[in-house]
Design a protein around this motif. Structure first.
Motif, PDB file in Angstrom:
ATOM      1  N   GLN A 104     -12.108 -69.212   2.582  1.00  0.00           N
ATOM      2  CA  GLN A 104     -12.146 -70.284   1.592  1.00  0.00           C
ATOM      3  C   GLN A 104     -11.801 -69.679   0.235  1.00  0.00           C
ATOM      4  N   HIS A 108      -9.531 -71.666  -7.735  1.00  0.00           N
ATOM      5  CA  HIS A 108      -8.103 -71.610  -7.390  1.00  0.00           C
ATOM      6  C   HIS A 108      -7.200 -72.170  -8.479  1.00  0.00           C
ATOM      7  N   ILE A 197      -0.407 -77.211  -4.945  1.00  0.00           N
ATOM      8  CA  ILE A 197      -0.638 -76.437  -3.713  1.00  0.00           C
ATOM      9  C   ILE A 197       0.475 -75.408  -3.519  1.00  0.00           C
ATOM     10  N   CYS A 201       0.013 -71.445  -2.971  1.00  0.00           N
ATOM     11  CA  CYS A 201       0.551 -70.712  -1.813  1.00  0.00           C
ATOM     12  C   CYS A 201       1.377 -69.506  -2.267  1.00  0.00           C
ATOM     13  N   LEU A 256       1.257 -69.934   5.756  1.00  0.00           N
ATOM     14  CA  LEU A 256      -0.099 -70.267   5.292  1.00  0.00           C
ATOM     15  C   LEU A 256      -0.349 -71.750   5.513  1.00  0.00           C
ATOM     16  N   THR A 257      -1.604 -72.090   5.773  1.00  0.00           N
ATOM     17  CA  THR A 257      -2.039 -73.477   5.827  1.00  0.00           C
ATOM     18  C   THR A 257      -3.190 -73.648   4.844  1.00  0.00           C
ATOM     19  N   VAL A 258      -3.139 -74.723   4.070  1.00  0.00           N
ATOM     20  CA  VAL A 258      -4.192 -75.027   3.091  1.00  0.00           C
ATOM     21  C   VAL A 258      -4.845 -76.337   3.504  1.00  0.00           C
ATOM     22  N   GLN A 260      -7.863 -79.231   2.749  1.00  0.00           N
ATOM     23  CA  GLN A 260      -8.866 -79.854   1.891  1.00  0.00           C
ATOM     24  C   GLN A 260      -9.631 -80.844   2.731  1.00  0.00           C
ATOM     25  N   LEU A 287     -10.878 -74.633  -1.185  1.00  0.00           N
ATOM     26  CA  LEU A 287      -9.846 -74.973  -0.203  1.00  0.00           C
ATOM     27  C   LEU A 287      -9.913 -73.957   0.925  1.00  0.00           C
ATOM     28  N   ILE A 289      -8.152 -71.763   3.713  1.00  0.00           N
ATOM     29  CA  ILE A 289      -6.831 -71.177   3.947  1.00  0.00           C
ATOM     30  C   ILE A 289      -6.818 -70.500   5.309  1.00  0.00           C
ATOM     31  N   THR A 323      -1.816 -78.820   4.153  1.00  0.00           N
ATOM     32  CA  THR A 323      -0.471 -78.459   3.705  1.00  0.00           C
ATOM     33  C   THR A 323       0.002 -77.233   4.485  1.00  0.00           C
TER      34      THR A 323
END
Length: 382
Positions: A104, A108, A197, A201, A256-258, A260, A287, A289, A323
């Motif tokens: 997490q 950010h 976002i 990233c 990467l994946t974000v 929420q 967020l 990750i 995302t």
């Protein structure tokens, strides 16, 4: 009553340079109930197509973890911390990527209003009448629009989830006929959120590069115009959460994946750690990750993508906004030479990222099976 979609059509795969549907072979995906409509009907039973085989059913008695069990990265220590704080946080990031594949991120830099705005807009969309949402259908075999992705046969078990997904960057990925006019703020919210976002990233990728002992710009230089897509997931409460899966176990094909998670949502995300499904308790305004298959390939397995899934809840709905951030589809990928040596021989072949992405979206979610596309299998010796 439009609580279902029936599809009997040509299978559609994505041409990743035009996002145009390309027929490949016929497929029937059958009767697909809309899970929000099932929830509204307040039936106590779950349609058979959602009921998982015994081996696939979630174990809901798992102890909920404390948020501190999942690594937490304070981005402010990396962006503006002194040397000592920077080094300490980089070590934490390295451990998070090596040992968990998930973390997490707090502090950010994304305004809380941007986060609450996208959440409000997503909820407004999912609360629209079904007929309105179905104006933006996700055609079988594609990953944009409203519906269920990754369904390829009539007998495939369905996830207890409604999805709405859009390609965002580069702009040629956008299918504007699928961008809703209602809610009126939809486009503005998506643009604002996605811009923030994307910055996050890029920043995270630079620090991941540093954690590997590489030049901080190595991934940005390699990725070209990075691909970005968003998917909103709505998991209604389910009368039998012990029988269904909110989202099937899988790893992500992205770099990467974000994620929420909506405020007040049930805890639904679980990650596979030491053969145990560990629930992720979100920290407010943080967020989540996770490392995708692409980073596993580039790091030659040093940083691994991690299998994860979503479970449902009997009382509470759950909203998540996800995302995906990945290299340009025309990039050729393979393990980075700096991360290979005699002790770490190459585990993956080189391949075109667009071809891998097409492979990913044209297969059902099934653990880390899609990564087999890139693996080099040692020759059997006799």
């Amino acid at each position: 009553m439009h609580s279902q979609l029936n599809f009997q059509t040509s299978f559609l795969a994505l041409d990743f340079y035009t996002m145009a549907p390309t027929p490949i072979f016929p497929v029937k995906v059958g009767h697909i109930d809309d899970v929000q409509e099932l929830r509204k009907a307040k039936q106590s039973n779950v349609p058979q197509r959602f009921v998982r085989d015994m081996a696939e059913r979630p174990e809901l008695a798992t102890t909920v973890t404390h948020p501190s069990d999942i690594p937490v990265i304070d981005l402010s220590n990396l962006v503006k911390g002194g040397k000592a704080r920077f080094q300490a946080e980089i070590l934490k990031l390295t451990a998070a990527c090596e040992e968990w594949g998930f973390f997490q991120v707090i502090n950010h830099g994304i305004d809380v209003e941007v986060l609450s705005d996208i959440e409000k807009m997503a909820m407004e969309f999912f609360m629209l009448p079904l007929e309105e949402k179905q104006k933006y259908p996700m055609a079988p075999g594609t990953v944009q629009g409203y519906g269920q992705a990754f369904v390829f046969s009539e007998d495939q078990k369905l996830d207890w989830c409604n999805m709405f997904a859009l390609g965002l960057e580069p702009h040629y990925m956008r299918n504007l006929s699928l961008w809703p006019k209602n809610p009126p703020t939809f486009s503005e919210s998506i643009e604002n959120y996605s811009r923030e976002i994307r910055k996050l990233c890029k920043s995270l990728m630079s620090f991941i590069a540093v954690s590997l002992g590489l030049n901080k710009d190595v991934f940005e230089d390699m990725f070209g115009v990075a691909v970005q897509a968003v998917r909103m997931n709505y998991y209604p409460a389910c009368p039998r959460p012990d029988l269904v899966m909110g989202l099937s176990p899988h790893s992500d094909g992205s770099a990467l994946t974000v994620l929420q998670q909506g405020k007040g949502s049930s805890v639904g995300l679980q990650i596979l750690k030491n053969n145990t499904w560990v629930p992720v308790q979100p920290i407010p305004n943080a967020l989540v990750i996770n490392i995708g298959d692409t980073i596993e390939v580039l790091t030659n397995g040093r940083y691994k993508s991690v299998e994860h899934r979503a479970v449902t809840n009997k009382e509470k709905d759950r909203l998540s906004i996800v995302t995906f951030y990945a290299p340009s589809y025309d990039i050729e990928l393979g393990p980075m030479p700096e991360l290979m040596d005699e002790k770490n021989p190459t585990k993956f072949r080189r391949y075109n990222h667009g071809e891998y992405s097409k492979h990913y979206v044209t297969n059902k979610l099934q653990g880390k099976k899609t990564l087999e596309f890139a693996k080099i299998h040692p020759q059997a010796s006799f």
